[in-house]
Design a protein around this motif. Structure first.
Motif, PDB file in Angstrom:
ATOM      1  N   ALA A 231      55.081  40.474  21.282  1.00 16.89           N
ATOM      2  CA  ALA A 231      53.862  40.533  20.478  1.00 16.89           C
ATOM      3  C   ALA A 231      53.321  39.128  20.241  1.00 16.89           C
ATOM      4  CB  ALA A 231      54.140  41.227  19.159  1.00 16.89           C
ATOM      5  N   MET A 232      54.224  38.192  20.005  1.00 14.09           N
ATOM      6  CA  MET A 232      53.816  36.819  19.761  1.00 14.09           C
ATOM      7  C   MET A 232      53.236  36.211  21.030  1.00 14.09           C
ATOM      8  SD  MET A 232      56.297  34.821  17.314  1.00 14.09           S
ATOM      9  CE  MET A 232      57.356  34.050  18.496  1.00 14.09           C
ATOM     10  N   GLN A 233      53.902  36.496  22.149  1.00 10.04           N
ATOM     11  CA  GLN A 233      53.427  36.003  23.440  1.00 10.04           C
ATOM     12  C   GLN A 233      52.018  36.519  23.749  1.00 10.04           C
ATOM     13  OE1 GLN A 233      54.366  34.691  26.767  1.00 10.04           O
ATOM     14  NE2 GLN A 233      55.439  33.228  25.477  1.00 10.04           N
ATOM     15  N   TYR A 234      51.788  37.769  23.367  1.00  8.19           N
ATOM     16  CA  TYR A 234      50.487  38.366  23.647  1.00  8.19           C
ATOM     17  C   TYR A 234      49.454  38.036  22.582  1.00  8.19           C
ATOM     18  CZ  TYR A 234      51.312  41.191  27.814  1.00  8.19           C
ATOM     19  OH  TYR A 234      51.511  41.602  29.093  1.00  8.19           O
ATOM     20  N   GLY A 238      47.962  40.293  12.606  1.00  5.22           N
ATOM     21  CA  GLY A 238      47.583  41.421  11.773  1.00  5.22           C
ATOM     22  C   GLY A 238      48.628  42.515  11.754  1.00  5.22           C
ATOM     23  N   PRO A 239      48.201  43.730  11.363  1.00  2.00           N
ATOM     24  CA  PRO A 239      49.157  44.834  11.202  1.00  2.00           C
ATOM     25  C   PRO A 239      49.972  45.109  12.468  1.00  2.00           C
ATOM     26  CG  PRO A 239      46.967  45.484  10.476  1.00  2.00           C
ATOM     27  CD  PRO A 239      46.833  44.120  11.020  1.00  2.00           C
ATOM     28  N   ASN A 240      49.377  44.925  13.615  1.00  2.00           N
ATOM     29  CA  ASN A 240      50.104  45.220  14.851  1.00  2.00           C
ATOM     30  C   ASN A 240      51.273  44.267  15.044  1.00  2.00           C
ATOM     31  OD1 ASN A 240      48.247  47.204  15.401  1.00  2.00           O
ATOM     32  ND2 ASN A 240      46.928  45.802  16.524  1.00  2.00           N
ATOM     33  N   LEU A 241      51.086  43.021  14.644  1.00  2.00           N
ATOM     34  CA  LEU A 241      52.175  42.046  14.731  1.00  2.00           C
ATOM     35  C   LEU A 241      53.218  42.363  13.666  1.00  2.00           C
ATOM     36  CD1 LEU A 241      53.140  39.161  15.842  1.00  2.00           C
ATOM     37  CD2 LEU A 241      52.250  38.362  13.682  1.00  2.00           C
ATOM     38  N   ARG A 242      52.744  42.647  12.466  1.00  2.00           N
ATOM     39  CA  ARG A 242      53.689  42.881  11.373  1.00  2.00           C
ATOM     40  C   ARG A 242      54.526  44.124  11.636  1.00  2.00           C
ATOM     41  NH1 ARG A 242      49.330  40.435   8.537  1.00  2.00           N
ATOM     42  NH2 ARG A 242      48.246  42.375   8.093  1.00  2.00           N
ATOM     43  N   ASP A 276      55.412  52.646  13.335  1.00  2.00           N
ATOM     44  CA  ASP A 276      55.490  51.468  12.470  1.00  2.00           C
ATOM     45  C   ASP A 276      54.107  50.908  12.182  1.00  2.00           C
ATOM     46  OD1 ASP A 276      58.135  51.696  12.363  1.00  2.00           O
ATOM     47  OD2 ASP A 276      58.614  49.678  13.089  1.00  2.00           O
ATOM     48  N   ARG A 277      53.267  50.920  13.180  1.00  2.00           N
ATOM     49  CA  ARG A 277      51.907  50.429  12.953  1.00  2.00           C
ATOM     50  C   ARG A 277      51.204  51.289  11.901  1.00  2.00           C
ATOM     51  NH1 ARG A 277      52.221  48.854  18.536  1.00  2.00           N
ATOM     52  NH2 ARG A 277      51.722  50.907  19.304  1.00  2.00           N
ATOM     53  N   ASN A 352      42.143  43.602  11.774  1.00  2.00           N
ATOM     54  CA  ASN A 352      43.073  43.697  12.893  1.00  2.00           C
ATOM     55  C   ASN A 352      43.869  42.435  13.133  1.00  2.00           C
ATOM     56  OD1 ASN A 352      42.429  46.293  13.674  1.00  2.00           O
ATOM     57  ND2 ASN A 352      40.574  45.567  14.655  1.00  2.00           N
ATOM     58  N   GLY A 353      43.719  41.443  12.302  1.00  2.00           N
ATOM     59  CA  GLY A 353      44.474  40.228  12.534  1.00  2.00           C
ATOM     60  C   GLY A 353      43.663  38.997  12.230  1.00  2.00           C
ATOM     61  N   GLU A 354      44.130  37.899  12.784  1.00  2.00           N
ATOM     62  CA  GLU A 354      43.498  36.625  12.449  1.00  2.00           C
ATOM     63  C   GLU A 354      42.115  36.536  13.069  1.00  2.00           C
ATOM     64  OE1 GLU A 354      45.931  33.152  12.940  1.00  2.00           O
ATOM     65  OE2 GLU A 354      44.187  31.881  13.274  1.00  2.00           O
ATOM     66  N   LEU A 355      41.112  36.631  12.223  1.00  2.00           N
ATOM     67  CA  LEU A 355      39.738  36.491  12.675  1.00  2.00           C
ATOM     68  C   LEU A 355      39.326  35.053  12.408  1.00  2.00           C
ATOM     69  CD1 LEU A 355      36.957  37.803  13.497  1.00  2.00           C
ATOM     70  CD2 LEU A 355      36.568  38.038  11.079  1.00  2.00           C
ATOM     71  N   GLY A 356      39.056  34.311  13.467  1.00  2.00           N
ATOM     72  CA  GLY A 356      38.784  32.887  13.275  1.00  2.00           C
ATOM     73  C   GLY A 356      37.444  32.482  13.849  1.00  2.00           C
ATOM     74  N   PHE A 357      36.825  31.517  13.212  1.00  2.00           N
ATOM     75  CA  PHE A 357      35.600  30.941  13.750  1.00  2.00           C
ATOM     76  C   PHE A 357      35.855  29.477  14.043  1.00  2.00           C
ATOM     77  CE2 PHE A 357      33.950  34.538  11.337  1.00  2.00           C
ATOM     78  CZ  PHE A 357      33.097  35.104  12.265  1.00  2.00           C
ATOM     79  N   TYR A 358      35.657  29.092  15.268  1.00  2.00           N
ATOM     80  CA  TYR A 358      35.783  27.694  15.648  1.00  2.00           C
ATOM     81  C   TYR A 358      34.371  27.188  15.856  1.00  2.00           C
ATOM     82  CZ  TYR A 358      36.905  23.655  18.596  1.00  2.00           C
ATOM     83  OH  TYR A 358      36.991  22.398  19.145  1.00  2.00           O
ATOM     84  N   LEU A 359      33.926  26.366  14.926  1.00  2.00           N
ATOM     85  CA  LEU A 359      32.519  25.977  14.878  1.00  2.00           C
ATOM     86  C   LEU A 359      32.395  24.503  15.185  1.00  2.00           C
ATOM     87  CD1 LEU A 359      29.543  26.414  13.935  1.00  2.00           C
ATOM     88  CD2 LEU A 359      30.350  26.113  11.624  1.00  2.00           C
ATOM     89  N   ILE A 360      31.640  24.174  16.229  1.00  2.00           N
ATOM     90  CA  ILE A 360      31.369  22.778  16.534  1.00  2.00           C
ATOM     91  C   ILE A 360      29.929  22.514  16.141  1.00  2.00           C
ATOM     92  CG2 ILE A 360      31.277  21.006  18.323  1.00  2.00           C
ATOM     93  CD1 ILE A 360      33.318  22.563  19.860  1.00  2.00           C
ATOM     94  N   SER A 361      29.763  21.614  15.182  1.00  2.00           N
ATOM     95  CA  SER A 361      28.423  21.317  14.709  1.00  2.00           C
ATOM     96  C   SER A 361      28.017  19.939  15.194  1.00  2.00           C
ATOM     97  CB  SER A 361      28.412  21.374  13.181  1.00  2.00           C
ATOM     98  OG  SER A 361      27.302  20.678  12.698  1.00  2.00           O
TER      99      SER A 361
END
Lengths: 411, 173
Positions: A231-234, A238-242, A276-277, A352-361
């Motif tokens: 799971a970590m490799q993929y 979020g809940p699927n990892l936990r 489990d999920r 569903n998990g880590e929702l991230g925004f990578y913003l270059i301004s």
């Protein structure tokens, strides 16, 4: 040329031919999707089947790709929020808040405590809505329609609360840079309190229907398991990892919006299978309810948005009668407000998990580059491996339990 | 004890010398630049070193800088995360504008498979050694790489939307 570069049909034709010559077995190709009612979204998987068993799968993604990252490069910050709505549309307020927090991080805006708590409340409501849909639809896919009918009306109640807060239901476009667009109405709090009274009863009943249900257990236990390492490799989060047993939660690892003020547990599973999920999501709903209650109890008084006239639109009536407001209104709309030149990454715990925004301004009114880390897109890669060797009907159940949302997958 | 940025920097410079440069802390994330030939090695080192242990690839993003000199017209950023120490790191590498090419990291992180395909699809960055480098979100027949800056977002022939009337030019929009 690697075989993987061929189209799945060509690749499978080779395998079928080989197998036929080898032991005379007849394999089939099955095209599942893109619009199959059982997959709840636009997912296409081209499967190589040996009878009922899946030997290989190749997902095709991008059917509803709307080029959000490209559009975002041509839109000012406050107009990008409507794009985030349409990513994980089961929990759009989380996306909205994640986006505002990213912008606030870039602009160094301190959000008042009250607005932070209100954000926590609405984000946890969204998480409940998200998990509620996932789990009840999982029930439908295993043949239990009743649970879905019990709890689905509560999503309607959640949408009614959204409606009181921002006027919209599904694509909420909630909040502004620095807080909310308006104070929450009394009606919103009234509906929220009613929800908190009624929903736990229904959710308990829903849990009772499923958790020890023989048929449900038979359909889900040991279906589509994934190990913690895999799971970590993929890139699971979020809940699927936990469910696989790793207690990584962005709310705990890097608390945002005052999550450190609340006490809650991070439920984990063990085997990472469908059951489990399901259980992890169930447990998270209880935690969310508890967080909302704590936030309501501790809700401080104060302003509902930060005092940042450079970025927060003034009330419309002031624009007509007040010089400063008119100037700020003009500057914000025309994009003449200062923006630092920086690279920012902000992540929240989405449905569903880590929702991230990578913003270059680059200091202009639009982002130079906005990369959205969409959890679904990253973990959906594991799907072909997870369904390998399982039955077709299990593949459907695994897909629902992963809660892959087409909008977030394709962005 | 948290993983100190100085320790990461020390270890990396000791191992890779001049290939790792521009160490900086951008807000909450420690960042560095890596020579494009060393990306795979650096990430492998960060992942396998027992103390550093960056075992999770959070994201991989392609970026296009058409105004840079030709050797630095594309960039890739890798975000790694060590969950145990709760430390993030961001690695940036610049690629050639005419022939953007870099070694794949699919052998280190399975999740980089689709991320690299996305970067190929949208920026045309080649990942050597990638098992299945083909388009992912766009259709296979497409010939351009749409996230490059020269690719217009809308049809240039449209006359109903003239941004000049709103004080905007292609440069400041």
């Amino acid at each position: 040329m690697s075989d993987l570069l061929l189209s799945p049909e060509q690749r499978y034709a080779k395998i079928i031919e080989e197998k036929r010559n080898e032991d005379g077995s007849e394999l089939n190709v099955l095209n599942l999707g893109p619009t199959h009612p059982a997959t709840h979204g636009i997912f296409q998987n081209i499967l190589l089947m040996d009878g009922e068993r899946i030997l290989e799968a190749e997902p095709t993604v991008g059917y509803i790709h709307r080029a959000f990252e490209k559009i975002a490069e041509n839109r000012p910050f406050y107009q990008i929020n409507v794009l985030t709505d349409r990513m994980n549309y089961c929990s759009s307020p989380i996306n909205n808040m994640a986006w505002w927090m990213t912008v606030e991080k870039l602009l160094n805006i301190e959000v008042p405590k009250r607005a932070q708590y209100l954000r926590v409340i609405v984000m946890e409501l969204a998480r409940i809505a998200d998990h509620l849909i996932c789990n009840s639809i999982l029930g439908v896919d295993t043949g239990a329609y009743t649970g879905f009918l019990y709890v689905f009306q509560f999503r309607e109640k959640i949408y009614e609360i959204y409606e009181e807060i921002c006027g919209a239901r599904l694509t909420t476009n909630m909040g502004r840079i620095g807080g909310f667009e308006r104070e929450w109405s009394d009606e919103a709090f009234k509906k929220l309190n009613t929800f908190l009274e009624e929903f736990p009863v229904a959710w308990k009943e829903f849990e009772n229907l499923f958790e020890r249900n023989r048929i449900f257990i038979d359909r889900t236990v040991n279906v589509g398991p994934i190990s913690a390492e895999k799971a970590m490799q993929y890139g699971f989060t979020g809940p699927n990892l936990r469910a696989a047993g790793i207690d990584y939660d962005v709310r705990k690892a890097a608390p945002y919006s005052s999550y450190e003020d609340f006490e809650f547990d991070v439920p984990v599973g063990k085997s990472g299978d469908t059951y489990d999920r399901f259980c992890v999501r169930n447990a998270e709903v209880w935690e969310s309810i508890s967080i909302i209650k704590q936030a309501l109890a501790k809700l401080p008084d104060g302003p509902y948005h930060a005092d940042v006239p450079d970025y927060y639109l003034p009330p419309k009536e002031d624009v007509y009668h007040n010089m400063e407001s008119l100037i700020y209104h003009f500057k914000i709309v025309m994009g003449e407000v200062p923006v630092p030149v920086e690279e920012i990454y902000h992540a929240v715990e989405g449905g569903n998990g880590e929702l991230g925004f990578y913003l270059i301004s680059d200091g202009s009114r639009t982002p130079y580059r906005l990369k959205m880390r969409r959890p679904c897109y990253i973990y959906y890669q594991a799907y072909p491996e997870m369904i390998k060797g399982s039955m077709l009907s299990d593949a459907i159940v695994i897909l629902s339990s992963l809660n892959v949302i087409a909008g977030e997958l394709d962005a | 004890m948290a993983l100190e940025n100085t320790l990461i920097q020390e270890k990396l410079t000791q191992k890779f010398g001049n290939s790792v440069t521009n160490f900086a802390t951008m807000r909450d994330i420690f960042t560095l630049e890596v020579n494009k030939d060393k990306v795979h090695e650096v990430i492998q080192f960060l992942k396998d070193d027992e103390e550093l242990n960056f075992h999770f690839l959070t994201d991989l993003a392609g970026i296009h800088y058409p105004d840079n000199n030709v050797d630095e017209q594309f960039a890739l950023t890798y975000q790694l995360h060590n969950w145990i120490e709760n430390t993030r790191i961001r690695i940036k590498t610049f690629l050639n504008g005419e022939n953007p090419e870099v070694q794949t990291i699919t052998d280190l992180f399975l999740c980089s498979n689709w991320m690299e395909r996305e970067a190929w699809d949208f920026y045309g960055i080649k990942f050597t050694g990638h098992p299945q480098l083909k388009r992912i979100l766009n259709m296979d027949e497409m010939v351009s790489h749409p996230m490059r800056k020269e690719f217009p977002m809308e049809d240039g022939g449209r006359t109903d939307k003239d941004d000049r009337f709103f004080g905007r030019t292609p440069v400041n929009c």
